[in-house]
Design a protein around this motif. Structure first.
Motif: not given
Length: 282
Positions: A14-18, A53-75
């Motif tokens: 689910r996370l990889a798909e997100f 709990d964390y995935f629910a937060q992402l799915r609720n479209d908390e924009r800043r956390e989606v950005e933070e997650l993407i930032n954590a995975f970029t190289i």
């Protein structure tokens, strides 16, 4: 808070798909350790006790956390004058070809995407000043884009450590940077102001279109993280963001010929690049 439990196979999927839907990047089981380490950091930062709990937060479209997650995975592996043979090709071949196709003194637009912490677009600016005698004759616009908002902030600040400058001569460092101490240097204000930075996801057609049309695009060492479909979408977006006859430069391990038939292959003495064909003339 205790360390989170390892992701189940379903949670990992689910996370990889997100992440894939939002970035085009593919995270397979082979990268599980990398993924779990990053997700644990984000769960701790958001005080989430479980992946659910964390995935629910992402799915609720908390924009800043989606950005933070993407930032954590970029190289963001980069440094000044990386693969500088393409910079040499820019000033010996590509700009001459673009000027021959332009009318009058039209602006020259160059896009660095992804730009990471700014080393690439600033390298382009320095290289042009050092190696292109016509640099003062044209209005040159350099745009740096990335999906990672943290690196864009760092790029705009323009502060770099010794490793980022390792390929620059002491003379270039002295001319284009001022020392801050603690082995840190900041690029001169004039150069910082010569580059515009923007957040762009290369597989988001709307975001790429907003950047306008370019003469040359540097898109190096990012498509290797995409699957075939995401590469195709990114290639089509790059194509639409090029002026007719414009060029795209990929990383040395990447080949547009294996991704899209839209581009012409151009072999210059110093580099292989890809060109958007000129429009057919009546």
């Amino acid at each position: 808070m205790a360390d989170p439990s390892p992701l189940t196979s379903e949670e990992f999927r689910r996370l990889a798909e997100f992440l894939y839907r939002r970035t085009g990047m593919v995270f397979s089981e082979a990268k599980r350790y990398f993924v779990e380490r990053r997700i644990a950091e984000r769960m701790s930062a958001t005080s989430c006790r479980s992946f659910t709990d964390y995935f629910a937060q992402l799915r609720n479209d908390e924009r800043r956390e989606v950005e933070e997650l993407i930032n954590a995975f970029t190289i963001n592996e980069t440094y000044f004058y990386r693969e500088d043979y393409q910079l040499a090709c820019l000033t010996t071949d590509l700009l001459a070809a673009r000027l021959a196709a332009k009318r009058g003194r039209d602006a020259i637009r160059i896009w660095s995407a992804p730009c990471s912490t700014g080393e690439e677009p600033y390298s382009i600016a320095i290289w042009l000043l050092e190696n292109w005698k016509e640099v003062d004759d044209y209005d040159i616009e350099i745009v740096g884009s990335d999906i990672d908002t943290d690196v864009l902030e760092a790029a705009a600040e323009g502060i770099f450590r010794k490793r980022a400058l390792m390929k620059l001569s002491p003379d270039l460092v002295a001319r284009y940077f001022h020392p801050l101490g603690d082995e840190r240097w900041q690029i001169l204000d004039d150069l910082r102001q010569s580059v515009r930075f923007s957040r762009v996801n290369l597989v988001d057609t709307r975001q790429t279109r907003l950047q306008g049309a370019f003469d040359v695009i540097f898109c190096r060492n990012v498509l290797i993280y995409f699957d075939d479909e995401s590469r195709r979408i990114a290639a089509e977006n790059l194509y639409e963001n090029l002026l007719p006859g414009g060029f795209v430069c990929l990383g040395h391990t990447e080949s547009m010929s294996r991704i899209s038939p839209l581009f012409e292959v151009c072999r210059y003495s110093g580099a292989i690049v890809y060109r958007k064909p000129m429009e057919l003339r009546a």
